[in-house]
Scaffold this motif. Structure first.
Motif, mmCIF file in Angstrom:
data_model
loop_
_atom_site.group_PDB
_atom_site.id
_atom_site.type_symbol
_atom_site.label_atom_id
_atom_site.label_comp_id
_atom_site.label_asym_id
_atom_site.label_seq_id
_atom_site.Cartn_x
_atom_site.Cartn_y
_atom_site.Cartn_z
ATOM 1 N N ARG A 175 113.233 -33.981 50.846
ATOM 2 C CA ARG A 175 112.958 -32.566 50.655
ATOM 3 C C ARG A 175 114.168 -31.779 51.133
ATOM 4 N NH1 ARG A 175 108.732 -28.426 53.392
ATOM 5 N NH2 ARG A 175 108.650 -26.956 51.661
ATOM 6 N N VAL A 176 114.649 -30.863 50.299
ATOM 7 C CA VAL A 176 115.906 -30.162 50.559
ATOM 8 C C VAL A 176 115.678 -28.660 50.530
ATOM 9 C CG1 VAL A 176 118.295 -29.822 49.814
ATOM 10 C CG2 VAL A 176 117.180 -32.050 49.465
ATOM 11 N N TRP A 177 116.270 -27.969 51.507
ATOM 12 C CA TRP A 177 116.301 -26.505 51.496
ATOM 13 C C TRP A 177 117.731 -26.065 51.255
ATOM 14 C CZ3 TRP A 177 115.488 -22.867 56.314
ATOM 15 C CH2 TRP A 177 115.415 -21.542 55.874
ATOM 16 N N ASP A 178 117.957 -25.387 50.134
ATOM 17 C CA ASP A 178 119.262 -24.851 49.755
ATOM 18 C C ASP A 178 119.264 -23.367 50.128
ATOM 19 O OD1 ASP A 178 121.805 -25.092 47.979
ATOM 20 O OD2 ASP A 178 120.725 -23.429 47.054
ATOM 21 N N VAL A 179 120.087 -22.990 51.096
ATOM 22 C CA VAL A 179 120.084 -21.622 51.610
ATOM 23 C C VAL A 179 121.256 -20.859 50.996
ATOM 24 C CG1 VAL A 179 120.029 -20.187 53.669
ATOM 25 C CG2 VAL A 179 119.140 -22.519 53.771
ATOM 26 N N GLY B 169 107.482 -22.181 51.348
ATOM 27 C CA GLY B 169 106.356 -23.108 51.344
ATOM 28 C C GLY B 169 106.056 -23.711 52.690
ATOM 29 N N GLY B 170 106.933 -23.482 53.680
ATOM 30 C CA GLY B 170 106.692 -23.987 55.021
ATOM 31 C C GLY B 170 106.998 -25.470 55.163
ATOM 32 N N GLY B 171 106.696 -25.992 56.330
ATOM 33 C CA GLY B 171 106.921 -27.401 56.604
ATOM 34 C C GLY B 171 108.366 -27.697 56.962
ATOM 35 N N LEU B 172 108.674 -28.987 57.072
ATOM 36 C CA LEU B 172 110.002 -29.443 57.440
ATOM 37 C C LEU B 172 110.712 -30.048 56.238
ATOM 38 C CD1 LEU B 172 109.251 -31.193 60.871
ATOM 39 C CD2 LEU B 172 110.068 -28.862 60.473
ATOM 40 N N VAL B 173 112.027 -30.032 56.306
ATOM 41 C CA VAL B 173 112.835 -30.630 55.245
ATOM 42 C C VAL B 173 113.683 -31.754 55.841
ATOM 43 C CG1 VAL B 173 112.908 -28.517 53.888
ATOM 44 C CG2 VAL B 173 114.728 -28.979 55.542
ATOM 45 N N ASP B 174 114.186 -32.606 54.953
ATOM 46 C CA ASP B 174 115.088 -33.679 55.378
ATOM 47 C C ASP B 174 116.537 -33.223 55.408
ATOM 48 O OD1 ASP B 174 113.147 -36.095 55.300
ATOM 49 O OD2 ASP B 174 112.869 -35.131 53.344
ATOM 50 N N TRP C 281 117.185 -22.845 61.524
ATOM 51 C CA TRP C 281 117.627 -23.914 60.621
ATOM 52 C C TRP C 281 117.394 -25.284 61.260
ATOM 53 C CZ3 TRP C 281 123.008 -22.237 58.250
ATOM 54 C CH2 TRP C 281 122.799 -21.108 57.434
ATOM 55 N N VAL C 282 117.731 -25.406 62.533
ATOM 56 C CA VAL C 282 117.515 -26.681 63.225
ATOM 57 C C VAL C 282 116.020 -26.996 63.265
ATOM 58 C CG1 VAL C 282 117.892 -27.969 65.360
ATOM 59 C CG2 VAL C 282 119.605 -26.316 64.590
ATOM 60 N N GLY C 283 115.226 -25.962 63.551
ATOM 61 C CA GLY C 283 113.784 -26.174 63.620
ATOM 62 C C GLY C 283 113.143 -26.513 62.290
ATOM 63 N N ALA C 284 113.842 -26.213 61.186
ATOM 64 C CA ALA C 284 113.293 -26.489 59.857
ATOM 65 C C ALA C 284 113.569 -27.911 59.384
ATOM 66 C CB ALA C 284 113.873 -25.508 58.839
ATOM 67 N N VAL C 285 114.422 -28.643 60.114
ATOM 68 C CA VAL C 285 114.861 -29.971 59.673
ATOM 69 C C VAL C 285 114.241 -31.045 60.552
ATOM 70 C CG1 VAL C 285 116.870 -31.455 59.287
ATOM 71 C CG2 VAL C 285 117.013 -29.017 58.775
ATOM 72 N N ARG C 286 113.739 -32.095 59.923
ATOM 73 C CA ARG C 286 113.145 -33.207 60.656
ATOM 74 C C ARG C 286 114.170 -33.868 61.568
ATOM 75 N NH1 ARG C 286 110.756 -33.957 55.461
ATOM 76 N NH2 ARG C 286 108.482 -33.711 55.557
#
Length: 388
Positions: A113-117, A175-180, A195-200
């Motif tokens: 799962r990827v978050w592109d900012v 959508g919430g949750g964590l990303v890889d 950003w750190v808190g959003a990543v597993r």
């Protein structure tokens, strides 16, 4: 989309240039396939902007398809300006070499799962989605017009990517949750802790670091910190919602200096041409992060112009006898700061840019050289905001 402007040839030329430069990452062969499947022209607007030496001028695809294509594919290290705000670039399609290198550093795998900012035109989100798989990439864009454009282009490419409008620096994952994996396309001096808190734990964050360079961080197993190495040198546009970044070039220097005469002047025992060394330039960027440095030629001599975006400035140029002279003015002696940092770099035996890294915790951030625990370190702070 039609192939006006010889786009097939442009794509082939880009691939050949990347091959010649060894710019296709060996560890991520999927990137070459993704670039071919999702070429950058599919995500480019019909108007680009070219600097003509005095101002940005438009290149419209309808009127000049060949010029438009040539600008879009002008080189592996060349970005294409896609938007101006108040006469200055505010969005672009990043240089192909930088896009490939950053996505290689991100280490995206199928199923991640990827978050592109910082969606921009949607090209990097598209490439990440090609690798990760449908429905696994979400991207955030603060500009609703860019978000709408990217959403349409991603849909045209048949990609299932969620495009959200919002502030990626201060917000969270759509959508919430964590990303890889988290991939940022705009520069920040300090990494938002969100950003750190959003990543597993064990996941990666790749981001452009301030005025110069990009960094790949790994989130610690306990989620309490992230650290990693500098991975490259590219320059990116800054966070629109953060402190304004000072412009490069002689015009910005002239604005800071105005008609002020030097308040201090002294001879130097070093050749200013040494500042063309990008490893030294990066070391100065670490030690004096708000110093904007620009080089130009005066005949055979190298001239150095420096400013801090506010009131302080310095210049190095040779006198009639060929002796380099440092002149400076303003509230701080920014030229002296750079000379001190230059000497420190030499004391450290001239480390390269890949010898530097960054550590991020909830309470502090710092750059280090050589070793994250025992090497020399420099605090990282948000740069003071300029007038916007």
């Amino acid at each position: 989309m039609s192939d006006g402007g010889g786009l097939t040839e442009c794509r082939a030329d880009l691939d050949a240039q990347m091959m010649q430069r060894a710019a296709w990452p060996d560890d991520s062969p999927w990137l070459r396939e993704a670039f071919a499947a999702l070429p950058r022209d599919r995500f480019a607007p019909d108007r680009l902007w070219r600097w003509d030496g005095a101002a940005y001028v438009p290149l419209d695809r309808a009127n000049d398809p060949n010029g438009w294509a040539a600008e879009l594919y002008s080189g592996v290290d060349a970005a294409a300006i896609t938007q101006l705000t108040d006469g200055r670039p505010s969005s672009s399609l990043s240089a192909p070499s930088a896009v490939a290198d950053m996505l290689d550093s991100l280490r995206v795998e199928p199923g991640h799962r990827v978050w592109d900012v910082g969606t921009g035109q949607g090209w990097t989100a598209a490439l990440a989605a090609w690798r990760a798989g449908p429905g696994l990439v979400a991207t955030t864009e603060v500009d609703e017009h860019l978000a709408a454009f990217a959403r349409a282009r991603l849909a045209d490419a048949g990609l299932d990517v969620e495009v959200a409008v919002g502030d990626g620096t201060g917000g969270g994952v759509p959508g919430g949750g964590l990303v890889d994996r988290l991939h940022a396309t705009y520069a920040v001096e300090t990494v938002p802790w969100s950003w750190v808190g959003a990543v597993r734990p064990g996941g990666r964050i790749v981001y452009p670091w301030g005025r110069l360079g990009y960094v790949a961080l790994t989130v610690a197993d306990d989620g309490g910190a992230a650290h990693g190495w500098v991975h490259g040198l590219a320059q990116f546009m800054g966070d629109r919602t953060g402190p304004a970044q000072s412009s490069n070039g002689p015009d910005a220097y002239a604005q800071v200096r105005g008609d002020a005469e030097p308040e201090a002047r002294r001879a130097l025992d070093r050749d200013p041409a040494g500042l063309r060394n990008w490893h030294l330039r990066f070391a100065l960027r670490v030690a004096v992060p708000d110093a904007v440095l620009f080089t130009e030629q005066d005949g055979d001599a190298t001239v150095i112009l420096v400013h801090d975006g506010h009131q302080s400035w310095a210049e190095i140029r040779s006198d009639v006898n060929g002796q380099p002279v440092l002149a400076q003015g303003g509230p701080r002696r920014i030229g002296d700061e750079l000379m001190t940092a230059w000497s420190r770099w030499e004391e450290l035996e001239r480390p390269g840019l890949y010898d530097y890294g960054v550590t991020v915790t909830p309470d502090a951030q710092w750059a280090w050289q050589g070793d994250p625990d025992s090497g020399p370190r420099w605090p990282i702070r948000s740069l003071h905001p300029a007038t916007r």
